[in-house]
Design an enzyme around this catalytic site. Structure first.
Site, PDB file in Angstrom:
ATOM      1  N   GLY A 478     -11.544  23.082 -65.835  1.00 51.03           N
ATOM      2  CA  GLY A 478     -11.505  23.930 -66.867  1.00 51.03           C
ATOM      3  C   GLY A 478     -10.078  24.594 -66.968  1.00 51.03           C
ATOM      4  N   GLY A 480      -8.707  28.243 -68.063  1.00 47.82           N
ATOM      5  CA  GLY A 480      -8.940  29.727 -68.305  1.00 47.82           C
ATOM      6  C   GLY A 480      -7.859  30.253 -68.887  1.00 47.82           C
ATOM      7  N   GLY A 481      -8.010  31.531 -69.076  1.00 46.22           N
ATOM      8  CA  GLY A 481      -6.783  32.368 -69.624  1.00 46.22           C
ATOM      9  C   GLY A 481      -5.602  32.648 -68.620  1.00 46.22           C
ATOM     10  CG  PHE A 482      -5.793  34.771 -65.856  1.00 46.29           C
ATOM     11  CD1 PHE A 482      -4.733  35.745 -65.801  1.00 46.29           C
ATOM     12  CD2 PHE A 482      -7.160  35.212 -66.261  1.00 46.29           C
ATOM     13  CE1 PHE A 482      -4.950  37.117 -66.146  1.00 46.29           C
ATOM     14  CE2 PHE A 482      -7.320  36.508 -66.788  1.00 46.29           C
ATOM     15  CZ  PHE A 482      -6.166  37.362 -66.959  1.00 46.29           C
ATOM     16  CB  VAL A 485     -10.381  25.957 -63.096  1.00 48.01           C
ATOM     17  CG1 VAL A 485     -11.093  25.926 -61.855  1.00 48.01           C
ATOM     18  CG2 VAL A 485      -9.938  27.031 -63.752  1.00 48.01           C
ATOM     19  CE  LYS A 499      -9.418  30.759 -62.812  1.00 49.97           C
ATOM     20  NZ  LYS A 499     -10.042  31.085 -63.962  1.00 49.97           N
ATOM     21  CG  ASP A 603     -10.757  37.113 -71.043  1.00 48.12           C
ATOM     22  OD1 ASP A 603     -11.029  37.031 -72.142  1.00 48.12           O
ATOM     23  OD2 ASP A 603      -9.984  35.885 -70.751  1.00 48.12           O
TER      24      ASP A 603
END
Ligand SMILES: *[C@@H]1O[C@H](CO)[C@@H](O)[C@H](O)[C@H]1NC(C)=O
Ligand SMILES: *[C@@H]1O[C@H](CO)[C@@H](O)[C@H](O)[C@H]1NC(C)=O
Ligand SMILES: *[C@@H]1O[C@H](CO)[C@@H](O)[C@H](O)[C@H]1NC(C)=O
Ligand SMILES: *[C@@H]1O[C@H](CO)[C@@H](O)[C@H](O)[C@H]1NC(C)=O
Ligand SMILES: *[C@@H]1O[C@H](CO)[C@@H](O)[C@H](O)[C@H]1NC(C)=O
Ligand SMILES: *[C@@H]1O[C@H](CO)[C@@H](O)[C@H](O)[C@H]1NC(C)=O
Ligand SMILES: *[C@@H]1O[C@H](CO)[C@@H](O)[C@H](O)[C@H]1NC(C)=O
Ligand SMILES: *[C@@H]1O[C@H](CO)[C@@H](O)[C@H](O)[C@H]1NC(C)=O
Ligand SMILES: *[C@@H]1O[C@H](CO)[C@@H](O)[C@H](O)[C@H]1NC(C)=O
Ligand SMILES: *[C@@H]1O[C@H](CO)[C@@H](O)[C@H](O)[C@H]1NC(C)=O
Ligand SMILES: *[C@@H]1O[C@H](CO)[C@@H](O)[C@H](O)[C@H]1NC(C)=O
Length: 778
Positions: A478, A480-482, A485, A499, A603
């Site tokens: 994935g 993610g915004g940060f 992953v 992550k 978020d």
């Protein structure tokens, strides 16, 4: 009888001073004001009137008084007090400049100017020549006050803070320490902006750090926990913005000897329970054995998820490592009162020679086997007690996979029947689940955390370990915004999600402090963090792996990237949608309210709600907003948040972002759960003109046209039966309307939202959400 008398006595003594009109206000106290008897109605105030000092009835010894410093507007919040004195012992300054209170006195240094005065500063310090109350704290430290580095600095009852580092239950039972990189570290002070500063240069930040004009204090409470409190001047209440210990039951001495402390729901909600075969002793605190234990005439009773931490010796003898070995080891030793055994993970055996600091929590993963007399008839009832944990995700059910031609009436009928069957089965399953409690709770404990976080904190991984676990970061699961992953497998075969964070500010120590806090958040509906890595500028977080993917893949299958799998995904039925909504609401309420208000998610969107096998929702990416770089925090709207879910105040008005921004995002998600339509794709799909703001449209449908069905997900409309689902669907929609109010203060708190969804409070009609996105923010 006597207690009644003791309680009323100080009241009676104080009656005259309450009834007399105004107290005499002093701005300083000198020889000519002396003596000052405790019963005189006088108060010494600081220049700006923030603090007041005077005699108060002693809370511990009736009939006596303490000379105390308190907040003028919070007269029950005492920040410093003297030892108790009798009503006939005055505070006085002699003409020669000696301050005395009862049998204690302070002499002025010869170098001081004449006529010394006792004054109260606006910082809250009471000073007399070179003496200052700041050097002798009682249970509270104020901003600007330097905490004495050694000895018992803060004391409250049997609890104390020792060496500015450790919390100790009398006489020498230490249960918590400030740590930095796993080493104890001494606290220096609390800054007026709300940070705790440590000797090694690190700091901890409270929830409202930086909020201007706050009164702040660090207090060791009667519960044995250290908390930072904050209040706006003039407001009536203190807010806890930081606390050392999140789980009340890990504070030693919370329950008496032989008792087992069990947290039920929230910090203050706990019980002290007696184990089977034990009764509450006359002190009301501890538990006593009903039948004395005689060696060689005993048996063991199993207590699930109970551990006794004091007097426990982990056994390293390999022969005792299996269960039978552990049991017979304890049985052979007369001083062994119980043994603990960890069935899952690394099996381990713990012998208890005292039954102190008993603690129940699924996170312990331990069963304690209590040694009782063979004649004891009591059976164990420590087999569950976690009804609270059960409510959101009670059973494992599988939904029918939709067929492509779901239009025929027979098929509709089939869906309705099978859903009915599923709900019936759910009932059967929960009974089955009830029977299977042991293994079920063990599973639950596993999701709660394999390590015992309160003791050790999250595990620190090396970069090399994670590199090898993720096969050199090969399996991306994935974005993610940060950060990205990756899927990985640890050497102990645990599957994890790793992550790799981008744009993380602060040093390693700060990162560690933040991560420790995130990792302590235990909630059934939060993704569990197991560890982290901070090395060579790399910042990685290690989470439990949730294989099924996120809510968006279920709600909006057509436009997700993994088109191939989309058809296989079941369409979520109403009761599962409802369960997901309640679970997410509870998790966010936990972040906002139980972990102290500082954890905003910032978020919330379907991508950050992961779905387990049993459709139990798990919120991910929480707490990460805290890790963002300082610059990013300033321009928050561009960095965090996702278009379509951001609250109006965030996008347009540049108001401070509060928990209410999360409430708004959750409202959007709720609307999407009900409608199966992305809020920002809605206008393209259904309408032209100005009606494209989904919340407004939904409001009109629900409250003006009274056609709630028209906003429900078309794909499962066939299975919608107003009589069965109407209540919960209506609650979801109406709660969403409240969450989506334009003004943050009009939105309910997340705790209230959860209650609204659960049907525990009445949902009145909200105001109409209005259009705010006049132009599309990217
Ligand atoms: C002591 O304080 C009073 C006011 O409380 C003041 O009038 C008096 O001058 C002070 N005496 C000295 C010696 O400073
Ligand atoms: C404490 O404050 C309350 C409200 O301001 C007031 O009614 C009460 O008299 C005060 N008590 C004392 C001891 O000053
Ligand atoms: C005050 O001092 C006397 C001796 O000077 C002592 O006996 C008494 O215990 C002290 N405490 C109180 C509360 O008066
Ligand atoms: C003063 O009184 C306290 C009790 O209030 C007692 O513990 C202490 O020993 C006394 N000190 C002296 C010097 O008498
Ligand atoms: C204040 O000064 C006196 C005399 O110089 C000294 O004995 C005492 O220790 C000092 N007290 C403090 C708290 O520094
Ligand atoms: C509190 O500690 C910090 C860090 O050592 C220091 O910079 C600051 O000056 C201290 N504050 C006070 C009031 O001493
Ligand atoms: C506090 O420090 C002293 C020495 O300065 C040490 O002997 C004592 O064990 C420490 N206490 C705790 C609880 O760390
Ligand atoms: C703690 O105190 C108890 C009782 O005072 C004593 O028996 C024990 O040895 C002490 N333990 C430590 C580690 O000092
Ligand atoms: C203070 O808290 C109490 C109970 O928690 C609440 O009833 C009261 O309204 C609050 N007061 C203010 C001014 O927030
Ligand atoms: C019994 O257990 C205690 C604590 O583990 C240990 O100190 C003691 O040596 C043991 N006694 C025997 C006979 O094994
Ligand atoms: C077990 O039963 C006893 C006696 O009925 C009760 O006091 C205790 O609270 C129960 N414990 C649990 C964990 O339910």
């Amino acid at each position: 009888m006597t207690r009644l008398l003791w309680c009323t006595l100080p009241l009676l003594l104080f009656l005259p001073s309450i009834t007399t009109a105004q107290p005499q206000i002093l701005t300083s106290f000198n020889a000519s004001d002396s003596p000052w008897f405790p019963t005189q109605n006088k108060l010494l105030i600081s220049p700006s009137r923030t603090f007041t000092a005077g005699f108060l009835p002693s809370p511990t010894s009736s009939g006596s008084f303490t000379f105390s410093i308190f907040y003028t507007h919070f007269n029950s919040t005492v920040v410093w007090s003297s030892a108790p004195v009798s009503s006939s012992s005055p505070l006085s300054i002699s003409p020669s400049g000696v301050l005395s209170l009862n049998n204690t006195s302070w002499t002025v240094p010869s170098t001081s100017p004449p006529n010394p005065q006792l004054t109260l500063l606006d910082s809250g310090a009471l000073t007399f020549a070179n003496w200052s109350s700041f050097k002798f704290p009682t249970d509270t430290i104020l901003p600007e006050q330097i905490i004495p580095p050694t000895g018992k600095t803060l004391v409250n009852g049997k609890f104390s803070l020792v060496n500015a580092t450790s919390l100790v239950f009398a006489p020498n039972d230490s249960y918590w320490s400030f740590t930095s990189n796993s080493n104890p570290v001494a606290l220096l002070n609390l800054t007026s902006a709300g940070s705790l500063m440590f000797q090694d240069g690190t700091s901890l930040i409270a929830a409202d750090v930086g909020a201007p004009n706050r009164l702040r204090r660090l207090t060791l409470g009667p519960d044995g926990n250290l908390k930072v409190y904050s209040a706006a001047p003039g407001s009536g209440n203190w807010t806890v913005v930081w606390r050392a210990i999140q789980e009340r039951c890990t504070i030693h001495g919370t329950c008496g000897t032989g008792s087992i402390c069990a947290t039920l729901d929230g910090y203050d909600d706990f019980n002290c329970l007696c184990p089977p075969g034990f009764d509450r002793a006359s002190d009301g605190q501890s538990c006593r054995r009903r039948i004395p234990l005689t060696p060689a005439d005993d048996k063991f009773l199993r207590l699930d998820f109970v551990s006794f931490t004091d007097g426990a010796t982990p056994l390293s003898d390999p022969s005792a490592l299996n269960f039978e070995g552990c049991r017979s080891y304890c049985a052979r030793n007369a001083s062994c009162l119980a043994f603990g055994y960890k069935f899952s993970g690394s099996q381990s055996c713990v012998l208890n020679t005292r039954l102190v600091n008993g603690y129940w929590s699924p996170a312990t993963e331990l069963a304690t086997f209590l040694r009782v007399s063979r004649r004891e008839s009591a059976t164990t009832n420590f087999t569950g007690m976690s009804t609270k944990l059960e409510t959101t995700c009670p059973v494992r059910i599988r939904l029918p996979v939709p067929r492509s031609d779901s239009n025929s009436t027979t098929w509709n009928l089939a869906i309705i029947c099978s859903l009915f069957a599923v709900e019936l089965l759910a009932g059967v399953f929960s009974f089955y689940a009830f029977l299977k409690k042991y293994s079920k709770y063990r599973d639950m404990a596993r999701t709660f955390g394999l390590e015992l976080l309160p003791a050790g904190g999250p595990k620190r991984f090396t970069y090399a370990e994670l590199k090898s676990a993720t096969k050199d970061f090969s399996a991306v699961v994935g974005h993610g915004g940060f950060g990205v992953v990756y899927r990985g497998e640890l050497p102990d075969h645990r599957i994890v999600a790793v992550k790799k964070l981008k744009s993380v500010g602060g040093g390693e120590a700060e990162f560690w402090a933040e991560v420790t806090i995130i990792a302590r958040m235990h909630h059934l509906n939060l993704v569990r963090m197991w560890g982290f890595c901070a090395e060579k500028g790399q910042r990685l977080l290690v989470y439990e792996y949730i294989p099924n993917g996120s809510l968006d893949k279920y709600l909006f299958p057509a436009n997700t990237s993994d088109g191939a799998n989309a058809k296989e995904r079941p369409i979520l039925d109403w009761s599962i949608r409802y369960r997901i909504a309640v679970g997410v609401a509870r998790a966010i309420a936990y972040l906002h309210e139980e972990c102290l208000e500082w954890v905003l998610h910032c978020d919330i969107k379907p991508e950050n709600i992961l779905i387990e096998d049993d459709f139990c929702p798990k919120v991910s990416d929480f707490g990460l907003a805290k890790l963002a770089k300082k610059e990013d925090k300033v321009s928050m709207s561009k960095i965090r948040g996702t278009r379509g879910y951001m609250a109006p105040e965030w996008v347009i008005q540049r108001e401070p972002i509060t928990a209410k921004a999360d409430v708004y995002s959750f409202g959007m998600v709720l609307l999407e759960i009900v409608s199966g339509i992305r809020n920002f794709e809605f206008r393209m799909s259904t309408l032209e003109s100005e009606d494209w703001y989904f919340p407004k449209y939904a409001y009109e449908k629900v409250y003006r046209e009274r056609k709630l069905e028209e906003i429900l997900d078309k794909r499962i409309m066939e299975s919608y039966d107003g009589r069965v689902h109407g209540g919960m669907v209506e609650r979801m929609v109406k709660t969403a309307m409240w969450c989506l109010q334009d003004r943050p203060e009009a939105r309910p708190s997340m705790g209230k939202v959860a209650k609204m969804l659960e049907g525990l409070v009445e949902i009145t009609e909200p105001g109409r959400p209005t259009i705010f996105y006049l132009n599309d923010e990217e």
